[in-house]
Scaffold this motif. Structure first.
Motif, short mmCIF file in Angstrom:
data_model
loop_
_atom_site.label_atom_id
_atom_site.label_comp_id
_atom_site.label_asym_id
_atom_site.label_seq_id
_atom_site.Cartn_x
_atom_site.Cartn_y
_atom_site.Cartn_z
N GLY A 125 -16.39 -6.33 -37.30
CA GLY A 125 -17.47 -5.75 -38.10
C GLY A 125 -18.14 -4.55 -37.48
O GLY A 125 -17.48 -3.64 -36.98
N SER A 126 -19.47 -4.56 -37.52
CA SER A 126 -20.22 -3.38 -37.08
C SER A 126 -20.07 -3.12 -35.58
O SER A 126 -20.20 -1.98 -35.13
N PHE A 127 -19.77 -4.15 -34.80
CA PHE A 127 -19.56 -3.95 -33.36
C PHE A 127 -18.30 -3.09 -33.15
O PHE A 127 -18.33 -2.10 -32.40
P1 TMP Z 1 -21.85 -7.19 -38.58
O1 TMP Z 1 -20.60 -7.13 -37.76
O2 TMP Z 1 -21.70 -6.58 -39.95
O3 TMP Z 1 -23.04 -6.66 -37.83
O4 TMP Z 1 -22.15 -8.74 -38.86
C1 TMP Z 1 -22.31 -9.64 -37.80
C2 TMP Z 1 -22.49 -11.05 -38.34
O5 TMP Z 1 -23.70 -11.16 -39.06
C3 TMP Z 1 -21.40 -11.48 -39.32
O6 TMP Z 1 -21.04 -12.83 -39.03
C4 TMP Z 1 -22.03 -11.40 -40.69
C5 TMP Z 1 -23.48 -11.61 -40.41
N1 TMP Z 1 -24.36 -10.83 -41.27
C6 TMP Z 1 -25.29 -11.46 -42.07
O7 TMP Z 1 -25.36 -12.70 -42.09
N2 TMP Z 1 -26.11 -10.70 -42.85
C7 TMP Z 1 -26.07 -9.34 -42.85
O8 TMP Z 1 -26.85 -8.71 -43.58
C8 TMP Z 1 -25.11 -8.70 -42.00
C9 TMP Z 1 -25.01 -7.20 -41.98
C10 TMP Z 1 -24.29 -9.47 -41.25
#
Ligand code: TMP
Ligand code: ASP
Length: 236
Positions: free
Chosen positions: A99-101
């Motif tokens: 994901g975002s990482f």
């Molecule tokens: P990310 O890689 O998009 O930052 O997400 C990291 C984790 O957080 C992934 O398991 C999904 C969760 N997440 C949420 O529960 N709500 C959100 O709004 C976002 C962006 C991610």
């Protein structure tokens, strides 16, 4: 316990008051959103799956010493929880890059970290939940130093318990998001939900995605993934 007036409607849940000011009832919806609510859809059966799975995991965490908001499951979609004031932080733990990482740091998905990471986002829709560090959280008055320390400790405990549990189901816990709340006496408890909406789950053998990324990324098989996670947790 009965619902009285609706207090709040979020993207995936509604919250109702009860006759008791210390308790509220959450009602899980099938609505799904992503990317700050810009992508919208429905995942049939999601509300019931997230409700039941989250409650199961909250109970497991309570047994392992993590205080949570969970009180009582009323039915498939509705649960009584302790009323909290949410600490406006999204607490994200990662075991594997995704994901975002992966995007932010320009790395592939699937790198297993030597140790889990933690990060915070400031829960603020207008600002699109910006990434912040614990000094920023303190400076913004979002939580005290002591609360932030407790939240970090609890989040890593949650990770240890859940990572081990999901592995017994043949699932890698890649990353997840937690939210914490304050009870009226100031006690910090784990709140919100833990579900395929808020975690990345990969099949331990095939790395098949079994979570909301199937919706976010238009991979298809969204309901099947939620049902598969339900089957692994409850054997149904
Ligand atoms: P990310 O890689 O998009 O930052 O997400 C990291 C984790 O957080 C992934 O398991 C999904 C969760 N997440 C949420 O529960 N709500 C959100 O709004 C976002 C962006 C991610
Ligand atoms: N539910 C979040 C939103 O709509 C994001 C996500 O889970 O991807 O912003």
């Amino acid at each position: 316990m009965n619902k009285t007036e609706q207090l709040y409607e979020g993207k995936a849940k509604k919250v109702f008051a009860t006759e008791d000011p210390n308790y509220v009832i959450v009602s899980y919806k099938d609505d799904a959103t992503a990317f700050d609510g810009t992508k919208k859809g429905t995942i049939l059966g999601k509300g019931a799956i997230n409700n039941r799975m989250s409650n199961y995991l909250m109970r497991l965490l309570e047994k392992n010493g993590v205080p949570t908001h969970f009180v009582e499951e009323l039915n498939d979609r509705e649960t009584v929880v302790k009323k909290v004031t949410i600490v406006p932080l999204e607490v994200i733990i990662r075991n594997i890059s995704a994901g975002s990482f992966a995007k932010r740091y320009g790395v592939e998905e699937g790198i297993v970290f030597a140790a889990p990471t933690i990060e915070f986002s400031y829960k603020n829709d207008d600002l699109h939940d910006p990434l912040i560090n614990s000094y920023h959280a303190l400076a913004l008055g979002l939580a005290t130093a002591d609360e932030i320390e407790q939240i970090k400790q609890m989040a890593f405990t949650v990770n240890r318990v859940l990572k081990e549990y999901f592995l017994t189901l043949g699932v890698k816990l890649v990353d997840f998001k937690l939210e914490f709340g304050r009870l009226s006496d100031g006690t910090i408890v784990l709140a919100d939900e833990i579900s395929p909406d808020t975690c990345r789950f990969w099949d331990a053998e095939t790395n098949e995605k079994l979570d909301k990324d199937r919706f976010r990324r238009d991979l298809g098989g969204v309901e099947d993934a939620y049902n598969e996670m339900m089957r692994r947790v409850f054997g149904e």
